[in-house]
Scaffold this motif. Structure first.
Motif, PDB file in Angstrom:
ATOM      1  N   SER A 116       0.869  -1.401  -0.198  1.00 29.80           N
ATOM      2  CA  SER A 116       0.046  -0.083   0.070  1.00 29.80           C
ATOM      3  C   SER A 116       1.030   1.270  -0.183  1.00 29.80           C
ATOM      4  O   SER A 116       2.107   1.251   0.557  1.00 29.80           O
ATOM      5  CB  SER A 116      -0.976   0.082   1.232  1.00 29.80           C
ATOM      6  N   GLY A 118       3.744   1.849  -2.717  1.00 22.78           N
ATOM      7  CA  GLY A 118       3.771   0.754  -2.291  1.00 22.78           C
ATOM      8  C   GLY A 118       4.647  -0.268  -3.357  1.00 22.78           C
ATOM      9  O   GLY A 118       4.698   0.184  -4.686  1.00 22.78           O
ATOM     10  N   SER A 153       4.871  -2.250   2.078  1.00 26.45           N
ATOM     11  CA  SER A 153       4.122  -0.863   1.673  1.00 26.45           C
ATOM     12  C   SER A 153       5.094   0.265   1.865  1.00 26.45           C
ATOM     13  O   SER A 153       6.056   0.289   2.311  1.00 26.45           O
ATOM     14  CB  SER A 153       3.009  -0.776   2.933  1.00 26.45           C
ATOM     15  N   GLY A 210       0.167   0.418  -4.491  1.00 27.21           N
ATOM     16  CA  GLY A 210      -0.510   1.605  -4.292  1.00 27.21           C
ATOM     17  C   GLY A 210       0.309   3.021  -4.165  1.00 27.21           C
ATOM     18  O   GLY A 210       1.370   2.904  -3.856  1.00 27.21           O
ATOM     19  N   PRO A 216      -4.510   1.697  -1.201  1.00 24.28           N
ATOM     20  CA  PRO A 216      -4.096   0.102  -0.850  1.00 24.28           C
ATOM     21  C   PRO A 216      -3.441  -0.408  -2.084  1.00 24.28           C
ATOM     22  O   PRO A 216      -3.864  -0.101  -3.261  1.00 24.28           O
ATOM     23  CB  PRO A 216      -5.360  -0.422  -0.473  1.00 24.28           C
ATOM     24  N   GLY A 217      -2.470  -1.383  -1.929  1.00 26.80           N
ATOM     25  CA  GLY A 217      -2.077  -2.122  -3.118  1.00 26.80           C
ATOM     26  C   GLY A 217      -3.197  -3.139  -3.719  1.00 26.80           C
ATOM     27  O   GLY A 217      -3.918  -3.500  -3.131  1.00 26.80           O
TER      28      GLY A 217
END
Length: 478
Positions: free
Chosen positions: A16, A43, A70, A121, A146-147
Protein backbone atom coordinates in the motif's frame (compact mmCIF):
# COMPACT_ATOMS: atom_id res chain seq x y z
CA UNK A 1 6.91 -36.22 -1.50
CA UNK A 2 6.07 -33.87 -4.39
CA UNK A 3 9.20 -32.61 -6.16
CA UNK A 4 7.70 -31.35 -9.42
CA UNK A 5 4.79 -28.91 -9.51
CA UNK A 6 3.67 -27.36 -12.79
CA UNK A 7 0.40 -25.69 -11.75
CA UNK A 8 -0.29 -23.56 -8.68
CA UNK A 9 -2.73 -20.92 -7.54
CA UNK A 10 -0.96 -17.85 -6.19
CA UNK A 11 -2.42 -15.06 -4.06
CA UNK A 12 -0.40 -11.87 -4.46
CA UNK A 13 -0.78 -8.54 -2.68
CA UNK A 14 1.12 -5.39 -3.60
CA UNK A 15 2.24 -2.90 -0.97
CA UNK A 16 0.00 0.00 0.00
CA UNK A 17 1.04 3.59 -0.52
CA UNK A 18 2.13 5.59 2.53
CA UNK A 19 -0.10 8.37 3.87
CA UNK A 20 0.76 11.96 3.15
CA UNK A 21 1.64 14.22 6.07
CA UNK A 22 -0.17 17.38 7.14
CA UNK A 23 2.40 19.60 8.83
CA UNK A 24 3.20 23.32 9.25
CA UNK A 25 6.74 24.63 9.33
CA UNK A 26 7.61 26.35 12.60
CA UNK A 27 10.78 28.10 13.70
CA UNK A 28 11.79 30.94 15.98
CA UNK A 29 10.16 34.25 15.06
CA UNK A 30 8.20 32.44 12.35
CA UNK A 31 5.67 30.13 13.98
CA UNK A 32 3.60 29.70 10.80
CA UNK A 33 6.10 29.15 8.01
CA UNK A 34 3.69 27.37 5.68
CA UNK A 35 2.81 23.72 5.01
CA UNK A 36 5.73 21.29 4.85
CA UNK A 37 4.11 17.85 4.98
CA UNK A 38 5.83 15.30 2.74
CA UNK A 39 4.28 12.73 0.40
CA UNK A 40 3.84 9.09 1.27
CA UNK A 41 6.02 6.46 -0.36
CA UNK A 42 4.90 4.27 -3.24
CA UNK A 43 3.86 0.69 -2.43
CA UNK A 44 5.98 -2.14 -3.83
CA UNK A 45 4.87 -4.14 -6.88
CA UNK A 46 4.68 -7.93 -7.14
CA UNK A 47 6.66 -8.88 -10.26
CA UNK A 48 7.06 -12.30 -11.89
CA UNK A 49 10.46 -12.76 -13.57
CA UNK A 50 11.63 -15.68 -15.72
CA UNK A 51 14.71 -17.33 -14.21
CA UNK A 52 16.39 -20.16 -16.15
CA UNK A 53 17.66 -21.63 -12.88
CA UNK A 54 14.07 -22.28 -11.70
CA UNK A 55 12.47 -25.43 -13.11
CA UNK A 56 9.42 -25.99 -10.93
CA UNK A 57 6.68 -24.06 -9.15
CA UNK A 58 7.20 -26.04 -5.95
CA UNK A 59 8.01 -23.01 -3.78
CA UNK A 60 4.66 -21.41 -4.58
CA UNK A 61 2.85 -24.69 -3.94
CA UNK A 62 4.06 -24.58 -0.34
CA UNK A 63 3.79 -20.77 0.09
CA UNK A 64 0.97 -19.48 -2.13
CA UNK A 65 0.51 -16.13 -0.34
CA UNK A 66 3.02 -13.42 -1.27
CA UNK A 67 3.00 -9.72 -0.34
CA UNK A 68 5.22 -6.75 -1.20
CA UNK A 69 6.14 -4.11 1.37
CA UNK A 70 4.19 -0.88 1.79
CA UNK A 71 5.44 2.67 1.42
CA UNK A 72 6.28 4.72 4.51
CA UNK A 73 4.21 7.79 5.46
CA UNK A 74 5.48 11.28 4.72
CA UNK A 75 6.93 13.49 7.45
CA UNK A 76 7.23 17.15 8.25
CA UNK A 77 10.04 19.22 6.80
CA UNK A 78 9.02 18.13 3.26
CA UNK A 79 10.38 14.63 3.88
CA UNK A 80 8.74 12.05 1.64
CA UNK A 81 8.20 8.52 2.87
CA UNK A 82 10.38 5.66 1.65
CA UNK A 83 9.00 3.59 -1.23
CA UNK A 84 8.12 -0.03 -0.55
CA UNK A 85 10.36 -2.70 -2.07
CA UNK A 86 9.13 -4.63 -5.10
CA UNK A 87 8.65 -8.35 -4.52
CA UNK A 88 10.43 -10.31 -7.26
CA UNK A 89 9.08 -13.84 -7.79
CA UNK A 90 11.24 -16.05 -10.07
CA UNK A 91 9.31 -18.46 -12.30
CA UNK A 92 10.43 -21.11 -14.82
CA UNK A 93 10.78 -20.32 -18.50
CA UNK A 94 7.47 -21.13 -20.18
CA UNK A 95 5.17 -20.09 -17.33
CA UNK A 96 1.67 -18.99 -18.35
CA UNK A 97 -0.15 -16.59 -16.02
CA UNK A 98 -3.95 -16.88 -15.92
CA UNK A 99 -6.75 -15.48 -13.84
CA UNK A 100 -9.09 -17.84 -11.98
CA UNK A 101 -11.50 -17.82 -14.92
CA UNK A 102 -8.78 -19.22 -17.19
CA UNK A 103 -8.07 -16.02 -19.14
CA UNK A 104 -4.40 -15.73 -20.12
CA UNK A 105 -2.78 -12.64 -18.60
CA UNK A 106 0.81 -13.26 -19.69
CA UNK A 107 2.96 -15.89 -21.39
CA UNK A 108 6.46 -15.69 -19.93
CA UNK A 109 9.10 -17.07 -22.28
CA UNK A 110 12.75 -16.02 -22.27
CA UNK A 111 15.22 -15.19 -19.55
CA UNK A 112 14.35 -11.96 -17.75
CA UNK A 113 10.80 -11.64 -19.08
CA UNK A 114 8.68 -9.85 -16.48
CA UNK A 115 5.02 -9.39 -15.61
CA UNK A 116 3.61 -7.11 -12.91
CA UNK A 117 1.08 -9.33 -11.14
CA UNK A 118 -0.05 -6.66 -8.67
CA UNK A 119 0.68 -2.94 -8.72
CA UNK A 120 1.67 -1.07 -5.59
CA UNK A 121 -0.61 1.66 -4.31
CA UNK A 122 0.39 5.26 -4.89
CA UNK A 123 1.46 7.33 -1.93
CA UNK A 124 -0.79 10.08 -0.64
CA UNK A 125 0.16 13.72 -1.22
CA UNK A 126 1.25 15.79 1.78
CA UNK A 127 -0.22 19.21 2.45
CA UNK A 128 2.87 20.87 0.94
CA UNK A 129 2.05 19.32 -2.44
CA UNK A 130 -1.62 20.26 -2.05
CA UNK A 131 -0.90 23.92 -1.31
CA UNK A 132 -1.38 26.54 -4.01
CA UNK A 133 -2.00 30.25 -4.44
CA UNK A 134 -5.64 29.80 -3.42
CA UNK A 135 -5.07 27.00 -0.90
CA UNK A 136 -2.07 28.22 1.05
CA UNK A 137 -2.42 26.18 4.21
CA UNK A 138 -4.20 22.87 3.67
CA UNK A 139 -5.03 21.29 6.99
CA UNK A 140 -5.18 17.79 5.52
CA UNK A 141 -3.22 15.33 3.43
CA UNK A 142 -4.24 12.45 1.17
CA UNK A 143 -4.15 8.87 2.35
CA UNK A 144 -2.13 6.22 0.56
CA UNK A 145 -3.95 3.93 -1.87
CA UNK A 146 -4.12 0.23 -0.89
CA UNK A 147 -2.01 -2.10 -3.02
CA UNK A 148 -3.55 -4.33 -5.66
CA UNK A 149 -4.74 -7.84 -4.81
CA UNK A 150 -4.92 -10.65 -7.33
CA UNK A 151 -5.47 -14.39 -7.40
CA UNK A 152 -3.60 -15.88 -10.32
CA UNK A 153 -2.86 -19.35 -11.65
CA UNK A 154 0.66 -20.20 -12.76
CA UNK A 155 0.92 -23.02 -15.28
CA UNK A 156 4.24 -24.33 -16.55
CA UNK A 157 4.59 -25.40 -20.17
CA UNK A 158 8.03 -26.89 -20.74
CA UNK A 159 10.14 -25.06 -23.31
CA UNK A 160 11.63 -27.92 -25.35
CA UNK A 161 12.59 -28.28 -29.01
CA UNK A 162 11.63 -31.97 -29.30
CA UNK A 163 8.75 -33.73 -27.55
CA UNK A 164 8.54 -37.51 -27.27
CA UNK A 165 5.03 -38.93 -27.12
CA UNK A 166 3.83 -42.49 -26.88
CA UNK A 167 2.34 -45.19 -24.70
CA UNK A 168 3.74 -45.85 -21.22
CA UNK A 169 6.81 -48.11 -21.34
CA UNK A 170 7.42 -47.37 -25.03
CA UNK A 171 10.97 -46.36 -24.14
CA UNK A 172 10.78 -42.55 -24.09
CA UNK A 173 12.77 -42.20 -20.86
CA UNK A 174 15.36 -44.67 -22.14
CA UNK A 175 15.79 -42.61 -25.31
CA UNK A 176 16.33 -39.40 -23.35
CA UNK A 177 18.86 -41.13 -21.10
CA UNK A 178 21.02 -42.26 -24.04
CA UNK A 179 20.60 -39.16 -26.22
CA UNK A 180 21.43 -36.75 -23.38
CA UNK A 181 22.91 -36.65 -19.90
CA UNK A 182 19.48 -36.80 -18.25
CA UNK A 183 18.93 -39.64 -15.77
CA UNK A 184 15.18 -40.33 -15.61
CA UNK A 185 13.67 -43.24 -13.73
CA UNK A 186 13.45 -46.32 -15.96
CA UNK A 187 11.54 -49.54 -15.19
CA UNK A 188 9.53 -52.20 -17.00
CA UNK A 189 6.09 -51.21 -15.68
CA UNK A 190 3.60 -48.57 -16.92
CA UNK A 191 3.63 -45.01 -15.60
CA UNK A 192 7.24 -45.20 -14.44
CA UNK A 193 7.62 -41.56 -15.44
CA UNK A 194 5.41 -39.32 -13.31
CA UNK A 195 6.88 -35.96 -14.34
CA UNK A 196 8.20 -34.63 -17.68
CA UNK A 197 11.89 -35.33 -18.22
CA UNK A 198 14.08 -32.79 -19.98
CA UNK A 199 17.48 -33.42 -21.56
CA UNK A 200 19.98 -31.44 -23.65
CA UNK A 201 21.32 -33.05 -26.84
CA UNK A 202 24.32 -31.92 -28.90
CA UNK A 203 24.41 -33.01 -32.55
CA UNK A 204 27.18 -31.35 -34.52
CA UNK A 205 26.85 -27.61 -34.06
CA UNK A 206 23.21 -27.79 -32.95
CA UNK A 207 22.23 -27.98 -29.32
CA UNK A 208 18.60 -28.68 -28.57
CA UNK A 209 16.38 -29.82 -25.70
CA UNK A 210 14.27 -32.95 -25.69
CA UNK A 211 11.37 -33.79 -23.36
CA UNK A 212 8.91 -36.64 -22.90
CA UNK A 213 5.25 -36.59 -21.91
CA UNK A 214 4.35 -39.31 -19.43
CA UNK A 215 1.15 -41.28 -19.24
CA UNK A 216 -0.44 -41.00 -22.69
CA UNK A 217 -3.17 -43.66 -23.07
CA UNK A 218 -6.54 -43.71 -24.86
CA UNK A 219 -8.69 -40.99 -23.31
CA UNK A 220 -5.72 -38.94 -22.10
CA UNK A 221 -7.19 -35.71 -23.54
CA UNK A 222 -10.25 -36.28 -21.34
CA UNK A 223 -8.19 -36.86 -18.22
CA UNK A 224 -7.40 -40.57 -18.22
CA UNK A 225 -3.97 -41.64 -17.09
CA UNK A 226 -1.53 -38.75 -16.70
CA UNK A 227 -1.84 -37.30 -20.18
CA UNK A 228 -4.15 -34.37 -19.49
CA UNK A 229 -1.88 -33.33 -16.64
CA UNK A 230 1.20 -33.12 -18.87
CA UNK A 231 0.05 -32.63 -22.47
CA UNK A 232 0.59 -28.89 -22.01
CA UNK A 233 4.33 -29.58 -21.96
CA UNK A 234 4.43 -30.39 -25.70
CA UNK A 235 2.72 -27.17 -26.82
CA UNK A 236 5.96 -25.24 -27.36
CA UNK A 237 7.96 -27.97 -29.14
CA UNK A 238 9.30 -27.67 -32.70
CA UNK A 239 8.82 -31.34 -33.57
CA UNK A 240 6.78 -34.24 -32.21
CA UNK A 241 8.36 -37.68 -32.13
CA UNK A 242 6.16 -40.77 -31.82
CA UNK A 243 8.02 -43.45 -29.89
CA UNK A 244 6.40 -46.78 -30.82
CA UNK A 245 7.02 -50.03 -28.98
CA UNK A 246 7.79 -52.86 -31.41
CA UNK A 247 8.19 -55.45 -28.65
CA UNK A 248 4.95 -54.98 -26.73
CA UNK A 249 3.52 -58.06 -25.07
CA UNK A 250 -0.09 -56.87 -25.38
CA UNK A 251 -1.76 -58.79 -28.22
CA UNK A 252 -4.30 -56.05 -29.02
CA UNK A 253 -1.60 -53.45 -29.65
CA UNK A 254 0.73 -52.81 -32.58
CA UNK A 255 2.83 -49.76 -33.63
CA UNK A 256 0.34 -48.49 -36.23
CA UNK A 257 -2.69 -48.63 -33.93
CA UNK A 258 -0.63 -47.03 -31.13
CA UNK A 259 0.24 -44.18 -33.49
CA UNK A 260 -3.39 -43.68 -34.51
CA UNK A 261 -4.57 -43.59 -30.90
CA UNK A 262 -1.92 -41.10 -29.78
CA UNK A 263 -2.59 -38.89 -32.83
CA UNK A 264 -6.29 -38.85 -31.96
CA UNK A 265 -5.49 -37.77 -28.41
CA UNK A 266 -3.25 -34.97 -29.71
CA UNK A 267 -6.04 -33.89 -32.06
CA UNK A 268 -8.56 -33.85 -29.23
CA UNK A 269 -6.19 -31.76 -27.11
CA UNK A 270 -5.77 -29.30 -29.98
CA UNK A 271 -3.16 -26.79 -31.11
CA UNK A 272 -0.55 -29.30 -32.32
CA UNK A 273 -1.66 -29.97 -35.89
CA UNK A 274 1.04 -27.79 -37.47
CA UNK A 275 4.03 -29.49 -35.79
CA UNK A 276 6.23 -31.77 -37.93
CA UNK A 277 6.18 -35.42 -36.92
CA UNK A 278 8.73 -38.21 -36.84
CA UNK A 279 8.33 -41.87 -35.90
CA UNK A 280 10.79 -43.88 -33.84
CA UNK A 281 10.37 -47.67 -33.86
CA UNK A 282 12.03 -48.61 -30.58
CA UNK A 283 13.30 -51.91 -29.13
CA UNK A 284 14.55 -53.43 -32.40
CA UNK A 285 17.17 -55.27 -30.32
CA UNK A 286 14.40 -57.79 -29.61
CA UNK A 287 14.13 -60.26 -32.54
CA UNK A 288 10.36 -59.98 -32.83
CA UNK A 289 10.66 -56.20 -32.51
CA UNK A 290 13.03 -56.01 -35.50
CA UNK A 291 10.67 -58.08 -37.64
CA UNK A 292 7.62 -56.01 -36.68
CA UNK A 293 9.49 -52.76 -37.39
CA UNK A 294 10.34 -53.96 -40.91
CA UNK A 295 6.67 -54.90 -41.46
CA UNK A 296 5.10 -51.57 -40.42
CA UNK A 297 7.78 -49.23 -41.76
CA UNK A 298 6.44 -49.12 -45.36
CA UNK A 299 2.94 -48.19 -44.18
CA UNK A 300 4.22 -45.43 -41.90
CA UNK A 301 6.40 -44.01 -44.67
CA UNK A 302 3.45 -44.10 -47.07
CA UNK A 303 1.65 -41.77 -44.60
CA UNK A 304 4.47 -39.27 -44.97
CA UNK A 305 6.32 -40.00 -41.72
CA UNK A 306 10.08 -40.07 -41.51
CA UNK A 307 10.81 -43.37 -39.72
CA UNK A 308 13.84 -44.38 -37.64
CA UNK A 309 14.51 -47.85 -36.24
CA UNK A 310 16.42 -47.61 -32.95
CA UNK A 311 17.31 -49.48 -29.82
CA UNK A 312 17.92 -47.46 -26.69
CA UNK A 313 19.43 -50.52 -25.01
CA UNK A 314 21.83 -51.46 -27.81
CA UNK A 315 22.43 -47.81 -28.88
CA UNK A 316 21.40 -48.67 -32.43
CA UNK A 317 20.33 -45.91 -34.82
CA UNK A 318 20.72 -43.14 -32.25
CA UNK A 319 23.26 -41.03 -34.17
CA UNK A 320 21.07 -40.83 -37.26
CA UNK A 321 18.07 -39.93 -35.11
CA UNK A 322 19.86 -37.19 -33.15
CA UNK A 323 21.21 -35.54 -36.32
CA UNK A 324 17.82 -35.74 -38.03
CA UNK A 325 16.19 -34.05 -35.04
CA UNK A 326 18.91 -31.40 -35.02
CA UNK A 327 18.22 -30.66 -38.71
CA UNK A 328 14.49 -30.18 -38.09
CA UNK A 329 15.12 -28.00 -35.02
CA UNK A 330 17.64 -25.85 -36.92
CA UNK A 331 15.18 -25.32 -39.77
CA UNK A 332 12.46 -24.38 -37.29
CA UNK A 333 14.71 -21.85 -35.59
CA UNK A 334 15.74 -20.34 -38.94
CA UNK A 335 12.11 -19.88 -39.91
CA UNK A 336 11.44 -17.82 -36.80
CA UNK A 337 12.40 -14.13 -36.69
CA UNK A 338 15.59 -13.51 -34.72
CA UNK A 339 13.95 -10.62 -32.91
CA UNK A 340 10.25 -10.39 -32.33
CA UNK A 341 8.86 -6.89 -32.40
CA UNK A 342 7.38 -5.74 -29.13
CA UNK A 343 3.61 -5.67 -29.44
CA UNK A 344 2.01 -2.67 -27.83
CA UNK A 345 -1.75 -2.65 -27.50
CA UNK A 346 -3.19 0.86 -27.53
CA UNK A 347 -6.74 1.28 -26.36
CA UNK A 348 -7.63 4.96 -26.69
CA UNK A 349 -10.51 6.29 -24.68
CA UNK A 350 -13.69 7.21 -26.46
CA UNK A 351 -14.14 10.94 -27.06
CA UNK A 352 -17.23 10.90 -24.85
CA UNK A 353 -15.67 8.84 -22.05
CA UNK A 354 -16.13 10.79 -18.80
CA UNK A 355 -13.93 8.40 -16.81
CA UNK A 356 -16.80 7.20 -14.62
CA UNK A 357 -20.31 5.83 -14.78
CA UNK A 358 -23.46 6.48 -12.75
CA UNK A 359 -26.08 3.72 -12.58
CA UNK A 360 -29.31 3.41 -10.62
CA UNK A 361 -29.73 0.01 -8.97
CA UNK A 362 -32.94 -1.88 -8.19
CA UNK A 363 -33.00 -0.74 -4.57
CA UNK A 364 -32.86 2.92 -5.65
CA UNK A 365 -29.18 3.36 -4.79
CA UNK A 366 -27.05 5.31 -7.28
CA UNK A 367 -23.65 3.70 -7.78
CA UNK A 368 -20.66 5.62 -9.13
CA UNK A 369 -17.87 3.53 -10.69
CA UNK A 370 -14.63 4.80 -12.16
CA UNK A 371 -10.88 4.71 -11.54
CA UNK A 372 -10.61 8.31 -10.37
CA UNK A 373 -13.67 8.57 -8.09
CA UNK A 374 -12.87 5.26 -6.41
CA UNK A 375 -9.23 6.19 -5.88
CA UNK A 376 -10.15 9.63 -4.54
CA UNK A 377 -12.49 8.06 -1.99
CA UNK A 378 -9.74 5.73 -0.80
CA UNK A 379 -7.41 8.73 -0.41
CA UNK A 380 -9.83 10.73 1.74
CA UNK A 381 -9.62 11.02 5.51
CA UNK A 382 -13.33 11.24 6.38
CA UNK A 383 -12.54 12.39 9.92
CA UNK A 384 -11.27 15.67 8.46
CA UNK A 385 -14.00 18.03 7.21
CA UNK A 386 -11.57 19.89 4.98
CA UNK A 387 -10.48 16.65 3.31
CA UNK A 388 -14.13 15.72 2.73
CA UNK A 389 -14.72 19.14 1.19
CA UNK A 390 -11.71 18.63 -1.07
CA UNK A 391 -13.21 15.33 -2.22
CA UNK A 392 -16.49 17.10 -2.96
CA UNK A 393 -14.63 19.67 -5.06
CA UNK A 394 -12.87 16.98 -7.06
CA UNK A 395 -16.05 15.01 -7.73
CA UNK A 396 -17.91 18.14 -8.75
CA UNK A 397 -15.18 19.20 -11.17
CA UNK A 398 -15.12 15.71 -12.66
CA UNK A 399 -18.86 16.02 -13.38
CA UNK A 400 -20.19 13.38 -10.98
CA UNK A 401 -22.81 15.70 -9.52
CA UNK A 402 -24.07 16.68 -12.97
CA UNK A 403 -24.39 13.03 -14.01
CA UNK A 404 -26.27 12.20 -10.79
CA UNK A 405 -28.78 14.90 -11.63
CA UNK A 406 -29.15 13.53 -15.17
CA UNK A 407 -29.72 10.05 -13.76
CA UNK A 408 -32.62 11.38 -11.67
CA UNK A 409 -30.99 11.58 -8.25
CA UNK A 410 -32.76 13.79 -5.73
CA UNK A 411 -31.81 15.25 -2.40
CA UNK A 412 -31.51 12.52 0.22
CA UNK A 413 -31.01 9.66 -2.26
CA UNK A 414 -28.32 7.13 -1.44
CA UNK A 415 -25.14 7.30 -3.48
CA UNK A 416 -22.35 4.70 -3.35
CA UNK A 417 -18.88 5.17 -4.80
CA UNK A 418 -17.02 1.94 -5.50
CA UNK A 419 -17.89 -1.77 -5.77
CA UNK A 420 -20.43 -3.40 -3.47
CA UNK A 421 -17.83 -5.03 -1.23
CA UNK A 422 -15.85 -1.83 -0.63
CA UNK A 423 -18.03 1.21 -1.27
CA UNK A 424 -18.55 4.54 0.49
CA UNK A 425 -22.27 5.23 0.85
CA UNK A 426 -23.77 8.59 1.72
CA UNK A 427 -27.01 10.58 1.35
CA UNK A 428 -26.59 12.96 -1.52
CA UNK A 429 -27.31 16.65 -1.13
CA UNK A 430 -26.99 18.54 -4.42
CA UNK A 431 -25.10 21.82 -4.37
CA UNK A 432 -25.04 24.77 -6.71
CA UNK A 433 -21.28 25.10 -6.40
CA UNK A 434 -18.50 22.89 -5.11
CA UNK A 435 -17.58 23.04 -1.46
CA UNK A 436 -14.54 25.29 -1.80
CA UNK A 437 -16.47 28.07 -3.53
CA UNK A 438 -19.33 27.88 -1.00
CA UNK A 439 -17.06 28.04 2.02
CA UNK A 440 -14.93 30.80 0.59
CA UNK A 441 -11.33 29.74 0.17
CA UNK A 442 -10.70 26.47 1.96
CA UNK A 443 -7.16 25.96 3.18
CA UNK A 444 -6.29 29.65 3.24
CA UNK A 445 -4.85 31.10 6.43
CA UNK A 446 -4.63 34.90 6.41
CA UNK A 447 -2.00 34.76 9.13
CA UNK A 448 0.34 33.62 6.37
CA UNK A 449 -0.36 36.73 4.30
CA UNK A 450 2.08 39.59 4.08
CA UNK A 451 1.52 43.05 2.55
CA UNK A 452 1.91 42.76 -1.23
CA UNK A 453 2.44 45.40 -3.91
CA UNK A 454 -0.44 46.11 -6.28
CA UNK A 455 1.38 44.40 -9.15
CA UNK A 456 1.85 41.22 -7.11
CA UNK A 457 -1.78 41.26 -6.03
CA UNK A 458 -2.89 41.43 -9.67
CA UNK A 459 -0.60 38.51 -10.53
CA UNK A 460 -1.99 36.46 -7.67
CA UNK A 461 -5.55 37.22 -8.76
CA UNK A 462 -4.77 36.05 -12.29
CA UNK A 463 -3.08 32.93 -10.93
CA UNK A 464 -6.19 32.15 -8.90
CA UNK A 465 -8.41 32.52 -11.94
CA UNK A 466 -6.14 30.27 -14.01
CA UNK A 467 -6.00 27.67 -11.28
CA UNK A 468 -9.76 27.61 -10.88
CA UNK A 469 -9.98 26.16 -14.38
CA UNK A 470 -7.66 23.27 -13.58
CA UNK A 471 -8.68 19.76 -12.70
CA UNK A 472 -7.65 19.10 -9.09
CA UNK A 473 -6.14 15.81 -10.11
CA UNK A 474 -3.38 17.74 -11.89
CA UNK A 475 -1.72 18.30 -8.53
CA UNK A 476 -0.88 14.61 -8.29
CA UNK A 477 2.58 13.93 -9.73
CA UNK A 478 1.76 10.40 -10.88
Amino acid sequence: MTTFVDRVELHVAAGSGGHGCASVHREKFKPLGGPDGGNGGQGGDVILVVDQAVTTLLDYHHSPHRKATSGKPGEGGNRSGKDGQDLILPVPDGTVVQDKAGNVLADLVGQGTTYVAAEGGRGGLGNAALSSARRKAPGFALLGVPGGLQDIVLELKTVADVALVGYPSAGKSSLISVLSAAKPKIADYPFTTLVPNLGVVTAGSTVYTIADVPGLIPGASQGKGLGLEFLRHVERCSVLVHVLDTATLESERDPVSDLDIIEEELKQYGGLGDRPRMVVLNKIDVPDGKDLAEMVRPELESRGYRVFEVSAVAHTGLKELSYALADVVAKGRAAKPTEEATRIVIRPKAVDDAGFTVAREEDGLYRVRGEKPERWVRQTDFSNDEAVGYLADRLSRLGVETELMKAGARSGDGVAIGPEENAVVFDWEPTVMAGAEMLGRRGEDHRLDEPRPATQRRRDKQAERDEAEKEYDDFEPF
